[in-house]
Design a protein around this motif. Structure first.
Motif, mmCIF file in Angstrom:
data_model
loop_
_atom_site.group_PDB
_atom_site.id
_atom_site.type_symbol
_atom_site.label_atom_id
_atom_site.label_comp_id
_atom_site.label_asym_id
_atom_site.label_seq_id
_atom_site.Cartn_x
_atom_site.Cartn_y
_atom_site.Cartn_z
ATOM 1 N N VAL A 295 1.017 -1.604 -0.088
ATOM 2 C CA VAL A 295 0.115 -0.127 0.260
ATOM 3 C C VAL A 295 0.941 1.103 -0.023
ATOM 4 C CG1 VAL A 295 -1.861 1.454 1.300
ATOM 5 C CG2 VAL A 295 -2.183 -1.432 1.441
ATOM 6 N N GLU A 296 2.034 1.183 1.271
ATOM 7 C CA GLU A 296 2.772 2.629 0.383
ATOM 8 C C GLU A 296 3.586 2.784 -0.331
ATOM 9 O OE1 GLU A 296 7.004 3.460 3.338
ATOM 10 O OE2 GLU A 296 5.721 2.366 4.261
ATOM 11 N N MET A 297 4.237 1.709 -1.184
ATOM 12 C CA MET A 297 4.884 1.602 -2.241
ATOM 13 C C MET A 297 3.767 1.797 -3.636
ATOM 14 S SD MET A 297 7.517 1.879 -0.947
ATOM 15 C CE MET A 297 8.367 1.640 -2.918
ATOM 16 N N LEU A 298 2.731 1.644 -3.543
ATOM 17 C CA LEU A 298 1.694 1.800 -4.371
ATOM 18 C C LEU A 298 1.702 3.370 -5.305
ATOM 19 C CD1 LEU A 298 -0.018 0.130 -6.891
ATOM 20 C CD2 LEU A 298 -2.504 1.572 -4.445
ATOM 21 N N GLY A 299 1.735 4.223 -4.254
ATOM 22 C CA GLY A 299 2.506 5.870 -5.168
ATOM 23 C C GLY A 299 3.152 5.240 -6.069
ATOM 24 N N ASP A 300 4.577 4.969 -5.868
ATOM 25 C CA ASP A 300 5.496 4.980 -6.379
ATOM 26 C C ASP A 300 5.633 4.515 -7.026
ATOM 27 O OD1 ASP A 300 8.130 6.551 -3.990
ATOM 28 O OD2 ASP A 300 6.045 5.136 -3.199
ATOM 29 N N VAL A 301 4.694 3.675 -7.520
ATOM 30 C CA VAL A 301 4.445 2.401 -8.652
ATOM 31 C C VAL A 301 4.341 2.580 -9.915
ATOM 32 C CG1 VAL A 301 4.350 -0.175 -9.513
ATOM 33 C CG2 VAL A 301 5.361 0.582 -7.168
ATOM 34 N N LYS A 302 3.467 3.591 -9.374
ATOM 35 C CA LYS A 302 2.167 4.158 -10.218
ATOM 36 C C LYS A 302 2.917 5.328 -11.169
ATOM 37 C CE LYS A 302 -2.505 4.119 -7.890
ATOM 38 N NZ LYS A 302 -3.988 4.791 -7.713
ATOM 39 N N ASN A 303 3.161 6.175 -10.580
ATOM 40 C CA ASN A 303 4.867 6.961 -10.957
ATOM 41 C C ASN A 303 5.817 6.992 -11.605
ATOM 42 O OD1 ASN A 303 3.122 8.927 -9.195
ATOM 43 N ND2 ASN A 303 4.946 9.365 -7.801
ATOM 44 N N LEU A 304 5.678 5.469 -11.492
ATOM 45 C CA LEU A 304 6.957 4.869 -12.422
ATOM 46 C C LEU A 304 6.652 4.613 -13.893
ATOM 47 C CD1 LEU A 304 9.314 2.824 -9.691
ATOM 48 C CD2 LEU A 304 9.979 5.023 -10.983
ATOM 49 N N TYR A 305 5.473 3.447 -13.174
ATOM 50 C CA TYR A 305 4.552 2.818 -14.063
ATOM 51 C C TYR A 305 3.479 3.594 -15.028
ATOM 52 C CZ TYR A 305 8.180 -0.451 -13.312
ATOM 53 O OH TYR A 305 9.053 -1.267 -12.980
ATOM 54 N N GLN A 306 3.301 4.713 -15.126
ATOM 55 C CA GLN A 306 1.962 5.447 -15.233
ATOM 56 C C GLN A 306 2.014 5.973 -17.128
ATOM 57 O OE1 GLN A 306 1.870 9.043 -13.803
ATOM 58 N NE2 GLN A 306 4.361 9.850 -14.554
ATOM 59 N N GLU A 307 3.156 5.309 -17.607
ATOM 60 C CA GLU A 307 3.252 5.252 -19.108
ATOM 61 C C GLU A 307 2.793 3.555 -19.715
ATOM 62 O OE1 GLU A 307 6.881 8.121 -19.778
ATOM 63 O OE2 GLU A 307 5.703 9.659 -18.726
ATOM 64 N N GLN A 308 2.879 3.006 -18.823
ATOM 65 C CA GLN A 308 3.374 2.074 -19.355
ATOM 66 C C GLN A 308 1.927 1.448 -20.200
ATOM 67 O OE1 GLN A 308 4.307 -0.960 -16.594
ATOM 68 N NE2 GLN A 308 3.747 -3.217 -18.322
ATOM 69 N N THR A 309 1.554 1.436 -21.238
ATOM 70 C CA THR A 309 0.948 1.003 -22.289
ATOM 71 C C THR A 309 -0.184 0.103 -22.137
ATOM 72 O OG1 THR A 309 1.947 -0.028 -24.067
ATOM 73 C CG2 THR A 309 1.797 2.186 -23.909
ATOM 74 N N ASP A 310 0.547 -1.326 -21.322
ATOM 75 C CA ASP A 310 -0.938 -2.429 -20.874
ATOM 76 C C ASP A 310 -0.930 -2.347 -19.578
ATOM 77 O OD1 ASP A 310 2.082 -3.006 -19.859
ATOM 78 O OD2 ASP A 310 2.435 -5.090 -21.406
ATOM 79 N N GLY A 311 -0.114 -1.607 -18.749
ATOM 80 C CA GLY A 311 -0.698 -1.310 -17.659
ATOM 81 C C GLY A 311 0.166 -2.906 -16.874
ATOM 82 N N SER A 312 0.350 -3.973 -17.576
ATOM 83 C CA SER A 312 0.818 -5.421 -16.694
ATOM 84 C C SER A 312 1.719 -5.393 -15.472
ATOM 85 C CB SER A 312 1.593 -5.842 -17.815
ATOM 86 O OG SER A 312 3.317 -5.326 -18.493
ATOM 87 N N ILE A 313 2.519 -4.680 -15.396
ATOM 88 C CA ILE A 313 3.150 -4.683 -14.256
ATOM 89 C C ILE A 313 2.280 -3.551 -12.869
ATOM 90 C CG2 ILE A 313 5.270 -3.461 -12.500
ATOM 91 C CD1 ILE A 313 6.620 -3.868 -14.778
ATOM 92 N N LEU A 314 1.520 -3.099 -13.200
ATOM 93 C CA LEU A 314 0.805 -2.153 -12.202
ATOM 94 C C LEU A 314 -0.161 -2.844 -11.818
ATOM 95 C CD1 LEU A 314 0.210 0.072 -10.737
ATOM 96 C CD2 LEU A 314 -0.244 1.497 -12.641
ATOM 97 N N GLY A 315 -1.169 -3.367 -12.666
ATOM 98 C CA GLY A 315 -2.096 -4.372 -13.154
ATOM 99 C C GLY A 315 -1.806 -5.179 -11.441
ATOM 100 N N GLU A 316 -1.001 -6.482 -12.490
ATOM 101 C CA GLU A 316 0.340 -7.242 -11.424
ATOM 102 C C GLU A 316 -0.019 -6.922 -9.841
ATOM 103 O OE1 GLU A 316 0.892 -11.408 -10.239
ATOM 104 O OE2 GLU A 316 -0.065 -10.031 -11.277
#
Length: 578
Positions: A295-316
């Motif tokens: 939960v704490e790191m979700l914002g960091d991960v969003k910032n890193l992968y917000q431009e990822q087209t398929d959203g696979s990492i953020l989705g996983e």
């Protein structure tokens, strides 16, 4: 130290070849290309300046090749340019490798997972100390994105790397460029995880792992994920943007995704494997630690992968967070169910606090440190409070059932008195108070008083019944019966001695409760005994063996009552009043 110009931005000409070049001009350009090729091949790749010189030469080759008019000459130039681009690609790789800065020092790799302080939190192992289950505070947790960025490559070579990337991109060698960059940085990322001593385990290995080892692994995982995302991936993203950002944002995002997807999915595999294991109560705090970290790191991960087209990492990432949350809820329900089903007939012979009471109260006391997480998992504050109340109710029902295994009614009540006292004290002295509420404390204080009153009535009323006035006097006489007085004193002595023998073996671990019980008993017993003794002891003056009947003075009794509830059985059969 390598000295480079502060900025290298070659000018790549897009002008068309002149339509009326002479053959001599083309020949001169070919000679220039040959000279440049020889200069390129003569460069020492071990020289710190070779990359910069190679960049200058390749830039000139690229510019000259665009000036060649005929297809044959152009093909000749393109061949030399291809050779140059292969060489500069190698220089690009050399710079990345030779001037990398991993920033993994002793202070980073010295993480201690506290294996020596491993807690056994199973329902069959109980302790009175507060369960230390919170993950160790990590300084990296409080770092902002700006504070946590480090230079993964020496800043001196960044202008050259950026210029090489621009040259390869305009020369349509972007695929080779990306492949080379990703290959180098993936090796570095793997090396970082290796230095952080985070091993790779399959799901099967995690599911079959000994809990002591898994407990330690989860602790390290919490630390590694925060450090890896907030320092290394953030810095990796910055490095990519510094090199490729002006060329193409899509290219930068693609590079970052390729470099980070394998380690990120690997890090996600541990909570994913934990979430499909058996919901044992000893796992709860580690699972909640993982959930809070995600939960704490979700914002960091969003910032890193917000431009990822398929959203696979953020989705996983979100899927793992959801599965882990459901698993944690399953453990919470399992914990409550375990209390209800743990109905063995074993009870402490001395009536002290039962191990299950210590375990449950310590467990939920530690659980209170995860207040916000529990609210998110249990449907808000009301859901959390209802859960705690239901756990306490399950525990009380369990204790009521266990108390029936005592044949002595007084010990039944003392057992409940000890356990309710322990529960109330735990709530009053911890964060549980804000969850359970003062109404819960008041209600259980009333129950506490009821058990205390029932205990005294069951244990001391039979003793004090010998000190009543009824039946002592002869019919139609104002003098008491000596024989009845003898029996009354003998009965009291015998009852007190038996109560003393039994109740010195009983244990009240709470010192304040122990003192309160002694004072309450002393007030009742001594007041009744002094009054009875004052009214009737003179009637036994002069009789034979008077000391057999009036064996104890009030001071004796007061002294003896101080020995109650210490858990060491004593006897008064040898005591005679002198």
């Amino acid at each position: 130290m390598l000295e480079m110009p502060s900025e290298i931005v070659p000018k790549f000409s897009d002008s068309n070849c002149k339509h009326h070049q002479s053959e001599d001009d083309n020949t001169e350009l070919e000679r220039q290309l040959e000279r440049l090729r020889k200069n390129l091949s003569s460069l020492d790749s071990n020289s710190p300046h070779s990359a910069f010189e190679c960049l200058q030469i390749t830039t000139k080759i690229q510019q000259i090749t665009k000036l060649l008019e005929s297809p044959e000459k152009s093909a000749f130039g393109c061949g030399i340019l291809h050779e140059a681009l292969l060489r500069i690609e190698q220089e690009f790789v050399n710079l990345l490798v030779h001037y990398k800065q991993s920033h993994v020092g002793p202070e980073i790799t010295s993480f201690r997972s506290s294996e020596g302080n491993f807690e056994d939190l199973s329902i069959n192992s109980f302790g009175d100390d507060l369960i230390e289950a919170r993950n160790s505070q990590i300084e990296i947790c409080n770092l902002s994105a700006e504070q946590s960025v480090v230079d993964l490559v020496n800043p001196l070579v960044l202008p050259t790397l950026k210029s090489i990337a621009e040259l390869m991109f305009v020369s349509t060698y972007e695929e080779e460029l990306i492949e080379a960059y990703v290959s180098v940085r993936m090796e570095e990322v793997d090396e970082i995880l290796l230095k952080l001593r985070f091993e790779k385990f399959s799901i099967e290995e995690v599911l079959n792992m000994d809990w002591t080892k898994l407990n330690s692994l989860i602790k390290r995982w919490n630390w590694v994920l925060k450090l890896f995302v907030r320092v290394y991936l953030t810095s990796e993203r910055r490095l990519i943007e510094l090199i490729f950002g002006n060329i193409s944002e899509g290219l930068a995002s693609s590079c970052f995704f390729e470099i980070s997807k394998v380690p990120m999915l690997h890090l996600m595999s541990l909570p994913d494997a934990v979430a499909i294991g058996s919901p044992k109560t000893e796992k709860l705090f580690r699972v909640l630690d993982m959930h809070e970290t995600l939960v704490e790191m979700l914002g960091d991960v969003k910032n890193l992968y917000q431009e990822q087209t398929d959203g696979s990492i953020l989705g996983e990432y979100r899927e793992v967070l959801l599965r882990l949350g459901e698993f944690a809820k399953g453990i919470l329900m399992e914990f409550r169910s375990a209390i209800q089903l743990n109905l063995s007939k074993t009870v402490p012979v001395n009536g002290t606090v039962h191990p299950i009471t210590r375990y449950v109260m310590n467990y939920i006391q530690t659980l209170s440190a995860y207040s916000s997480t529990l609210e998110s998992l249990l449907g808000g504050r009301n859901g959390k409070e209802e859960y705690y109340a239901s756990v306490a109710q399950m525990l009380e029902s369990n204790l009521e059932s266990r108390s029936q295994f005592y044949t002595d009614e007084a010990l039944q009540n003392l057992f409940m008195l000890n356990n309710i006292c322990y529960m109330v004290q735990k709530v009053k002295d911890s964060d549980l108070r804000s969850i359970m509420g003062d109404n819960w404390i008041r209600l259980h204080n009333k129950r506490f008083q009821t058990y205390a009153m029932n205990y005294e009535r069951a244990s001391w009323s039979p003793v004090l019944s010998f000190l009543r006035d009824e039946g002592i006097y002869h019919p139609k006489s104002s003098f008491p019966s000596t024989s009845v007085l003898k029996e009354r004193f003998k009965g009291f002595n015998s009852g007190f001695e038996e109560a003393y023998r039994v109740q010195t073996g009983w244990l009240v671990p709470n010192l304040q409760l122990r003192d309160d019980l002694r004072i309450s008993i002393s007030l009742k017993v001594l007041q009744a005994y002094r009054s009875f003794l004052g009214r009737y002891d003179a009637y036994l003056d002069g009789i034979r063996h008077r000391e057999r009947y009036i064996k104890y003075s009030p001071d004796d009794l007061e002294s003896f009552l101080l020995n109650l509830f210490e858990g060491t059985q004593r006897s008064l059969n040898y005591v005679y009043r002198r």
